[in-house]
Design an enzyme around this catalytic site. Structure first.
Site, PDB file in Angstrom:
ATOM      1  N   ASP A 487       7.835   2.040 -11.869  1.00 38.15           N
ATOM      2  CA  ASP A 487       7.676   3.300 -12.845  1.00 38.15           C
ATOM      3  C   ASP A 487       8.540   4.508 -12.245  1.00 38.15           C
ATOM      4  OD1 ASP A 487       5.791   3.353 -14.629  1.00 38.15           O
ATOM      5  OD2 ASP A 487       4.220   3.378 -13.213  1.00 38.15           O
TER       6      ASP A 487
HETATM    7  C1  GLC Z   1       4.097   7.847  -9.810  1.00 38.76           C
HETATM    8  C2  GLC Z   1       3.986   6.762  -8.680  1.00 38.76           C
HETATM    9  C3  GLC Z   1       4.053   5.507  -9.320  1.00 38.76           C
HETATM   10  C4  GLC Z   1       3.014   5.243 -10.355  1.00 38.76           C
HETATM   11  C5  GLC Z   1       3.330   6.125 -11.215  1.00 38.76           C
HETATM   12  C6  GLC Z   1       2.340   6.010 -12.584  1.00 38.76           C
HETATM   13  O1  GLC Z   1       5.303   7.696 -10.220  1.00 38.76           O
HETATM   14  O2  GLC Z   1       4.748   6.902  -7.755  1.00 38.76           O
HETATM   15  O3  GLC Z   1       3.694   4.574  -7.846  1.00 38.76           O
HETATM   16  O4  GLC Z   1       3.205   3.991 -10.853  1.00 38.76           O
HETATM   17  O5  GLC Z   1       3.272   7.446 -10.862  1.00 38.76           O
HETATM   18  O6  GLC Z   1       2.684   6.891 -13.347  1.00 38.76           O
HETATM   19  C1  GLC Z   2       1.775   1.644  -9.539  1.00 34.49           C
HETATM   20  C2  GLC Z   2       1.524   1.679 -11.117  1.00 34.49           C
HETATM   21  C3  GLC Z   2       2.106   0.066 -11.684  1.00 34.49           C
HETATM   22  C4  GLC Z   2       3.582   0.272 -11.394  1.00 34.49           C
HETATM   23  C5  GLC Z   2       3.730   0.324  -9.960  1.00 34.49           C
HETATM   24  C6  GLC Z   2       5.148   0.506  -9.407  1.00 34.49           C
HETATM   25  O1  GLC Z   2       1.003   0.788  -8.964  1.00 34.49           O
HETATM   26  O2  GLC Z   2       0.438   1.536 -11.604  1.00 34.49           O
HETATM   27  O3  GLC Z   2       2.082   0.148 -13.025  1.00 34.49           O
HETATM   28  O4  GLC Z   2       4.048  -0.958 -11.845  1.00 34.49           O
HETATM   29  O5  GLC Z   2       3.055   1.485  -9.402  1.00 34.49           O
HETATM   30  O6  GLC Z   2       5.884   1.691  -9.727  1.00 34.49           O
END
Ligand code: GLC
Ligand code: GLC
Length: 822
Positions: A487
């Site tokens: 993400d």
């Molecule tokens: C933030 C977190 C990430 C997560 C995302 C969800 O970017 O660092 O881990 O997946 O939020 O929206």
């Molecule tokens: C968080 C989010 C997941 C994402 C991950 C890596 O765990 O929930 O959707 O893939 O972060 O960013």
């Protein structure tokens, strides 16, 4: 250092002191009514949606962190009151234990020879939490006690509750009848649900106005009513509604008293809203009363408690391992599967790190959660798949999140996370392989929940594939969009405004930034899609599979040609067409995700790339606590990379051990047949194996956390964001399928283990399509010269399967004995 121990016979983790490094929590309830409960009885409850239907209040950013919960104050004449969970009074206890079990938590405590056992759970088919309190006078003299209960109501919408004071401090309404306190805020207007908190015996007083209960300038640790032993029978009008009962008890030496408190939720239809048409504003309590009556006796509560245990017993009997390795058994047989249930239920919505007011259900998260959950309750997985597919849009893209209550996609975050659509294939295939129910492909489902747009699930999957193919970049690799699985790799966002969301900022869609991760996903799940076409696609299926085969070849070639960096797989191309995750980068030279996923997709198995990629991963990313996400960590903010570089080095996506992708690496090892490496990676992040470092690891030793600070951080080994992580599902897939080798497939159960040295034989009981397979697997040691002759032998009820077969055909018995020699 440890703060407790595993009680495997009871399937519990027993916490022996209240001052765990962080609140160590558990979940009550499996479906609609959910409670979060910490080892000091903190936490809150909600009905179906942690944001929109919050029953009790949780204070964010509080100090101490875990304030607010299910509080019972035990007051002996002349002594300071105490609580069974230690908080909030913090009166030193003579004994304290918190047993977190499957769907329940028990607090066992003792003070001045008065022992208390508080059991909290949500019964299987009722929307309430039951709190059973057993008090025993273990002294030689009679004890006069007053017991106070306390919870604080939340005004339903947890966000509004914490910000809209000008309205909210005027609206709270309460009714009290007999020993039940009803919270009916907004029931007079548009709501037709209320909550209640009752007890199964007469009370000597109550309070429903929090400030009266606490008294001026006081907090939960020093309520005036408790101190003075005098409830005020306050009725809240606006301000802060709460519910507290006062019960006087006299306990003779050796005597035990039991009380049952019920925190419940009721919905009434508009017609039955009021007690009578003449008594407007008096709520219709009949459903609450039914629940109160149903659980009025200890016997009924114990019966429910046993039903909950039986329920878990039967769920867990679907996969049981006897490996001779205690930690492995306990994780596989209890905690992995339990965490899979929790992530399935909650996605990433409500934990002590996910506020329950944010993201609702994540699309990719929920799809992946199904992979570890589907064997437990396939019917619920089916329902979820259909819900997920219904937030897909006509162009094949999907909403990134949706709200569980309305099932509508969240517009504020939108779509264009270009990995999302492909996860739907993963979930559907896992479901069909588990159940054989290929009819699910024929279900008609809308796009974006819009009536009239319905198409079959099969068509939805086709759109997923087409979406990827319709969004390829200059190297023929999939465009990344806002982000892929990671993400925080936001290659099109270029954010410079503080506070802006890196994911949803008005996206400079470059049309250039590409993801090798999505490319690998496309190969893995595209192959699965092609197989669906072949098997279930009818007359045109074979044709479509063939076309798909050509696309897959193209993608493989694109990866080999443009996705290989010389010693490992590249991560991406940024918006300028520059490499990400390459030797040529100053920082972030190597990433874990493409190494794991490419090899899972069998890329590079026959040209040496796979082996080299995993070796490089070991060399650059592996530490004591698992494989780090990238190396070297970004030391400054790169706007062309996005959120990933916003984190200090070693945290979160910027090079922590992001546990979710460690099982990918481990599964990848099994593709190379490296059982020792696979199991080693499994073990490094496995909570039970980290229990002895609890003071470093800090989160619960029975469940995975999302992230463990990496070697570049200043708190190496410290975990955060426990419970709601895709690690749960992927770990279960890894250990049960890739390592232990029990793989559900369309036409049977495949047995293809890839074992570490320390496992030479083991037994698995696997329920699959109506039959319990009792499998014994033995490893036959062969000398070097014989080793290329190894052929798995499988005997089913004494009969050997034809040579070379590793798949047990579907059995039409309820049980069979399987002997496997590998
Ligand atoms: C933030 C977190 C990430 C997560 C995302 C969800 O970017 O660092 O881990 O997946 O939020 O929206
Ligand atoms: C968080 C989010 C997941 C994402 C991950 C890596 O765990 O929930 O959707 O893939 O972060 O960013």
């Amino acid at each position: 250092m440890k703060y407790g121990f595993f009680d495997d016979a009871c399937k519990e983790y027993v916490i022996e002191r209240p001052d765990t490094p962080l609140p160590w929590i558990n979940y009550l309830g499996n479906k609609d009514f959910i409670g979060l409960i910490s080892n000091t009885a903190g936490g809150y409850a909600f009905y179906r949606d942690a944001r929109l239907q919050r029953l009790t209040r949780f204070r964010y950013n509080n100090v101490p962190a875990d304030t607010g919960g299910r509080y019972y104050y035990i007051k002996e004449k002349g002594k300071k009151a105490w609580n069974p969970g230690f908080l909030p009074m913090k009166t030193a206890l003579d004994e304290y234990k918190c047993r977190h079990g499957l769907g329940y938590s028990i607090f066992e405590s003792k003070k001045d020879n008065l022992s208390c056992s508080l059991t909290c759970f949500v019964p299987l088919n009722e929307n309430c939490e039951l709190h059973r309190i057993e008090l025993k006078n273990e002294s030689k003299s009679t004890k006069q006690l007053t017991l106070y209960s306390f919870i604080e109501w939340c005004l339903w919408d947890a966000v509004d509750d914490s910000e809209n004071y000008q309205r909210n401090l005027n609206i709270a309404e309460i009714e009290v009848e007999d020993n039940v306190i009803y919270h009916k805020t907004e029931y007079r207007e548009r709501r037709s649900h209320y909550a209640f908190f009752g007890v199964n015996r007469d009370i000597s007083g109550f309070d429903t106005d929090r400030d009266v209960f606490l008294g001026p300038l006081r907090g939960f640790s020093e309520p005036l009513v408790v101190e003075e032993e005098k409830s005020q029978n306050s009725i809240a009008h606006g301000w802060y509604p709460c519910a507290s009962h006062e019960i006087k008890l006299e306990l003779l030496p050796g005597e035990t008293e039991e009380l049952i408190f019920i925190l419940g939720y009721v919905e009434n239809s508009p017609k039955e809203k009021w007690e009578s048409e003449f008594k407007n504003n008096i709520i219709n309590k009949s459903k609450a009363k039914q629940i109160m009556t149903r659980f009025a006796t200890s016997e009924s509560v114990v019966k429910e408690f046993n039903a909950l245990s039986d329920y878990w017993q039967s769920l867990l009997s679907r996969f049981k391992l006897d490996s001779g390795i205690v930690k492995l058994n306990r994780m596989v047989n209890i905690w992995h599967q339990y965490q899979c249930m929790t992530t399935f239920n909650l996605s990433r919505s409500a934990s002590y790190f996910e506020s329950g007011i944010g993201r609702g259900m994540g699309f990719r998260d929920s799809c992946q959660d199904i992979l570890g959950f589907v064997h437990l309750i396939p019917e619920r997985a089916r329902e979820r798949i259909l819900d997920l597919a219904s937030v897909q849009r006509e162009d094949g893209s999907t909403y990134h999140q949706y709200q569980p209550l309305t099932k509508m996609g969240n517009h504020n975050i939108g779509s264009n996370f270009n990995d999302d659509p492909l996860w739907l294939i993963a979930a559907t295939v896992a479901y069909i392989k588990e159940t054989g129910d290929s009819k699910i492909l024929l279900e008609d489902l809308p796009f974006d929940m819009v009536k009239g747009t319905e198409a079959s699930l099969f068509e939805h999957l086709r759109r997923s594939v087409q979406y990827t193919l319709g969004h390829l970049g200059p190297h023929g690799l999939p465009l990344i969009g806002r982000a892929d699985w990671n993400d925080c790799l936001n290659l099109n966002s270029f954010s410079t405004e503080p506070g802006e969301s890196f994911q949803s900022v008005d996206n400079k869609e470059s049309g250039v930034a590409e993801s090798i991760f999505i490319a690998a996903m496309f190969v893995l799940y595209g192959e699965q899609y092609a197989e669906l076409c072949q098997r279930f696609g009818g007359a045109d299926g074979a044709k479509e599979a063939k076309l798909m085969g050509q696309e897959l070849d193209k993608m493989r070639n694109a990866i080999y040609e443009h996705g290989w960096d010389g010693e490992w797989f590249l991560r991406a191309y940024n918006a300028f067409g520059e490499k990400v995750g390459s030797q040529s980068c100053k920082e972030g030279k190597i990433y874990i995700e493409p190494q794991g996923f490419c090899v899972m997709a069998k890329l590079g198995l026959d040209n040496g790339m796979a082996e080299q990629a995993l070796d490089s991963m070991h060399d650059h990313l592996l530490g004591d606590f698992g494989v780090e996400l990238l190396s070297p960590c970004y030391t400054k903010y790169y706007k062309e990379l996005g959120e990933i570089s916003s984190y200090p080095p070693g945290y979160k996506e910027n090079g922590s051990i992001f546990c979710h992708n460690n099982p990918w690496a481990s599964i990848a090892e099994t593709k190379l047949g490296r059982g020792d490496e696979a199991f080693d990676l499994y073990r490094r992040i496995c909570p039970a194996y980290l229990e002895k470092f609890s003071e470093i690891h800090r989160t619960e030793p029975y469940v995975y956390s999302q992230t463990i600070a990496g070697r570049s951080s200043s708190s190496y080994g410290e975990a955060k964001n426990s419970w709601l992580t895709g690690t749960a599902a992927w770990t279960f897939v890894n250990i049960s399928q890739a390592i232990l080798g029990i793989k559900p497939d369309y036409d049977g159960l495949k047995i293809e283990p890839c074992l570490p040295k320390e496992i030479s034989s083991y037994k698995v009981e696997r329920f699959f399509r109506g039959c319990t397979y009792k499998i014994s697997i033995e490893r036959i040691e062969l000398s070097e010269s014989e080793s290329n002759k190894i052929k798995t032998k499988i005997f089913v009820d004494g009969e050997e399967l034809s040579a070379g077969t590793q798949q047990i055909p579907i059995q039409d018995k309820v049980e069979c004995e399987v002997l496997v020699q590998v």
